[in-house]
Design a protein around this motif. Structure first.
Motif, PDB file in Angstrom:
ATOM      1  N   MET A 161       0.834  -1.202   0.000  1.00 17.73           N
ATOM      2  CA  MET A 161       0.000   0.000   0.000  1.00 17.73           C
ATOM      3  C   MET A 161       0.868   1.252   0.000  1.00 17.73           C
ATOM      4  O   MET A 161       0.533   2.255  -0.628  1.00 17.73           O
ATOM      5  CB  MET A 161      -0.934  -0.010   1.213  1.00 17.73           C
ATOM      6  N   GLY A 162       2.003   1.192   0.682  1.00 19.20           N
ATOM      7  CA  GLY A 162       2.915   2.338   0.695  1.00 19.20           C
ATOM      8  C   GLY A 162       3.538   2.599  -0.663  1.00 19.20           C
ATOM      9  O   GLY A 162       3.682   3.751  -1.075  1.00 19.20           O
ATOM     10  N   THR A 163       3.909   1.532  -1.381  1.00 24.24           N
ATOM     11  CA  THR A 163       4.483   1.741  -2.719  1.00 24.24           C
ATOM     12  C   THR A 163       3.438   2.296  -3.673  1.00 24.24           C
ATOM     13  O   THR A 163       3.752   3.088  -4.555  1.00 24.24           O
ATOM     14  CB  THR A 163       5.065   0.436  -3.289  1.00 24.24           C
ATOM     15  N   ALA A 164       2.182   1.886  -3.503  1.00 28.93           N
ATOM     16  CA  ALA A 164       1.120   2.447  -4.343  1.00 28.93           C
ATOM     17  C   ALA A 164       0.869   3.910  -3.998  1.00 28.93           C
ATOM     18  O   ALA A 164       0.614   4.732  -4.880  1.00 28.93           O
ATOM     19  CB  ALA A 164      -0.156   1.639  -4.171  1.00 28.93           C
ATOM     20  N   ALA A 165       0.974   4.250  -2.722  1.00 28.86           N
ATOM     21  CA  ALA A 165       0.736   5.636  -2.305  1.00 28.86           C
ATOM     22  C   ALA A 165       1.850   6.575  -2.760  1.00 28.86           C
ATOM     23  O   ALA A 165       1.634   7.782  -2.881  1.00 28.86           O
ATOM     24  CB  ALA A 165       0.587   5.706  -0.794  1.00 28.86           C
ATOM     25  N   LEU A 166       3.037   6.041  -3.022  1.00 27.88           N
ATOM     26  CA  LEU A 166       4.119   6.895  -3.515  1.00 27.88           C
ATOM     27  C   LEU A 166       3.799   7.520  -4.860  1.00 27.88           C
ATOM     28  O   LEU A 166       4.314   8.587  -5.188  1.00 27.88           O
ATOM     29  CB  LEU A 166       5.422   6.091  -3.628  1.00 27.88           C
TER      30      LEU A 166
ATOM     31  N   ALA B 127      -5.292  14.504 -11.080  1.00 30.76           N
ATOM     32  CA  ALA B 127      -6.210  14.436 -12.213  1.00 30.76           C
ATOM     33  C   ALA B 127      -5.674  13.536 -13.329  1.00 30.76           C
ATOM     34  O   ALA B 127      -6.336  13.367 -14.344  1.00 30.76           O
ATOM     35  CB  ALA B 127      -6.468  15.834 -12.754  1.00 30.76           C
ATOM     36  N   ASN B 128      -4.499  12.979 -13.164  1.00 31.83           N
ATOM     37  CA  ASN B 128      -3.918  12.132 -14.187  1.00 31.83           C
ATOM     38  C   ASN B 128      -4.768  10.882 -14.375  1.00 31.83           C
ATOM     39  O   ASN B 128      -5.154  10.222 -13.420  1.00 31.83           O
ATOM     40  CB  ASN B 128      -2.490  11.752 -13.792  1.00 31.83           C
ATOM     41  N   VAL B 129      -5.031  10.516 -15.623  1.00 33.38           N
ATOM     42  CA  VAL B 129      -5.904   9.387 -15.920  1.00 33.38           C
ATOM     43  C   VAL B 129      -5.220   8.062 -15.604  1.00 33.38           C
ATOM     44  O   VAL B 129      -5.859   7.129 -15.122  1.00 33.38           O
ATOM     45  CB  VAL B 129      -6.321   9.432 -17.411  1.00 33.38           C
ATOM     46  N   LEU B 130      -3.921   7.951 -15.816  1.00 34.23           N
ATOM     47  CA  LEU B 130      -3.210   6.695 -15.619  1.00 34.23           C
ATOM     48  C   LEU B 130      -2.696   6.505 -14.195  1.00 34.23           C
ATOM     49  O   LEU B 130      -2.107   5.474 -13.902  1.00 34.23           O
ATOM     50  CB  LEU B 130      -2.049   6.594 -16.600  1.00 34.23           C
ATOM     51  N   LEU B 131      -2.918   7.458 -13.325  1.00 32.21           N
ATOM     52  CA  LEU B 131      -2.436   7.352 -11.951  1.00 32.21           C
ATOM     53  C   LEU B 131      -3.044   6.169 -11.193  1.00 32.21           C
ATOM     54  O   LEU B 131      -2.308   5.410 -10.562  1.00 32.21           O
ATOM     55  CB  LEU B 131      -2.675   8.663 -11.204  1.00 32.21           C
ATOM     56  N   PRO B 132      -4.370   5.945 -11.249  1.00 30.35           N
ATOM     57  CA  PRO B 132      -4.915   4.770 -10.548  1.00 30.35           C
ATOM     58  C   PRO B 132      -4.374   3.450 -11.109  1.00 30.35           C
ATOM     59  O   PRO B 132      -4.140   2.508 -10.361  1.00 30.35           O
ATOM     60  CB  PRO B 132      -6.423   4.871 -10.771  1.00 30.35           C
ATOM     61  N   LEU B 133      -4.142   3.398 -12.412  1.00 35.78           N
ATOM     62  CA  LEU B 133      -3.591   2.190 -13.013  1.00 35.78           C
ATOM     63  C   LEU B 133      -2.162   1.949 -12.541  1.00 35.78           C
ATOM     64  O   LEU B 133      -1.789   0.818 -12.203  1.00 35.78           O
ATOM     65  CB  LEU B 133      -3.632   2.292 -14.537  1.00 35.78           C
TER      66      LEU B 133
ATOM     67  N   VAL C 213      -0.943  -1.317 -10.430  1.00 32.94           N
ATOM     68  CA  VAL C 213       0.144  -2.166 -10.908  1.00 32.94           C
ATOM     69  C   VAL C 213       1.253  -2.251  -9.864  1.00 32.94           C
ATOM     70  O   VAL C 213       1.786  -3.329  -9.590  1.00 32.94           O
ATOM     71  CB  VAL C 213       0.675  -1.652 -12.259  1.00 32.94           C
ATOM     72  N   SER C 214       1.603  -1.137  -9.262  1.00 31.63           N
ATOM     73  CA  SER C 214       2.650  -1.132  -8.248  1.00 31.63           C
ATOM     74  C   SER C 214       2.239  -1.947  -7.022  1.00 31.63           C
ATOM     75  O   SER C 214       3.034  -2.725  -6.490  1.00 31.63           O
ATOM     76  CB  SER C 214       2.967   0.303  -7.835  1.00 31.63           C
ATOM     77  N   PHE C 215       0.998  -1.790  -6.582  1.00 33.11           N
ATOM     78  CA  PHE C 215       0.492  -2.546  -5.428  1.00 33.11           C
ATOM     79  C   PHE C 215       0.522  -4.043  -5.709  1.00 33.11           C
ATOM     80  O   PHE C 215       1.033  -4.832  -4.917  1.00 33.11           O
ATOM     81  CB  PHE C 215      -0.933  -2.090  -5.094  1.00 33.11           C
ATOM     82  N   LEU C 216      -0.030  -4.450  -6.845  1.00 32.80           N
ATOM     83  CA  LEU C 216      -0.100  -5.871  -7.167  1.00 32.80           C
ATOM     84  C   LEU C 216       1.277  -6.476  -7.410  1.00 32.80           C
ATOM     85  O   LEU C 216       1.519  -7.635  -7.046  1.00 32.80           O
ATOM     86  CB  LEU C 216      -0.998  -6.082  -8.385  1.00 32.80           C
ATOM     87  N   THR C 217       2.181  -5.718  -7.998  1.00 29.75           N
ATOM     88  CA  THR C 217       3.526  -6.239  -8.235  1.00 29.75           C
ATOM     89  C   THR C 217       4.267  -6.466  -6.931  1.00 29.75           C
ATOM     90  O   THR C 217       4.912  -7.505  -6.748  1.00 29.75           O
ATOM     91  CB  THR C 217       4.317  -5.259  -9.115  1.00 29.75           C
TER      92      THR C 217
END
Length: 104
Positions: free
Chosen positions: A48-53, A61-67, A71-75
């Motif tokens: 969760m911390g790597t995803a929050a980085l 507002a970036n469209v690809l930010l949630p993706l 990806v970072s969380f799951l990896t």
């Protein structure tokens, strides 16, 4: 033009995946003395911390930010789970123990 788009998407995926792989492996290598439950909980918190980085790197507002966050969380989670499984397999007793006398 489509090839350039695919190349940039591939490079972006590598940028999102590589840190998660390294962090997941490093976590398993460092946390050897903890119990399995504590290791799993800390691995999820680390993922969760790597995803929050990613929130600090892009504008919200970036469209690809949630993706990228997903990806970072799951990896990180998959890498840590894979290395935890490999470590557990090493610790497990062999299925067929070696004979007492090696002359067979």
């Amino acid at each position: 033009m489509i090839i350039a788009l695919l190349v940039f998407l591939f490079l972006g995926l590598m940028v999102a995946v590589a840190p998660g792989l390294l962090i997941g492996y490093a976590f398993v290598a460092v946390s050897g003395k903890l119990s399995l439950t504590a290791r799993i909980l800390l691995l999820v918190a680390l993922a969760m911390g790597t995803a929050a980085l990613w929130l600090g790197l892009g504008e919200p507002a970036n469209v690809l930010l949630p993706l990228a966050m997903l990806v970072s969380f799951l990896t990180t989670l998959a890498s840590g789970a894979m290395f935890l499984g490999l470590e557990a397999r090493k610790r497990r007793a062999p299925l067929y123990p070696a004979p007492a006398w090696q002359g067979w």
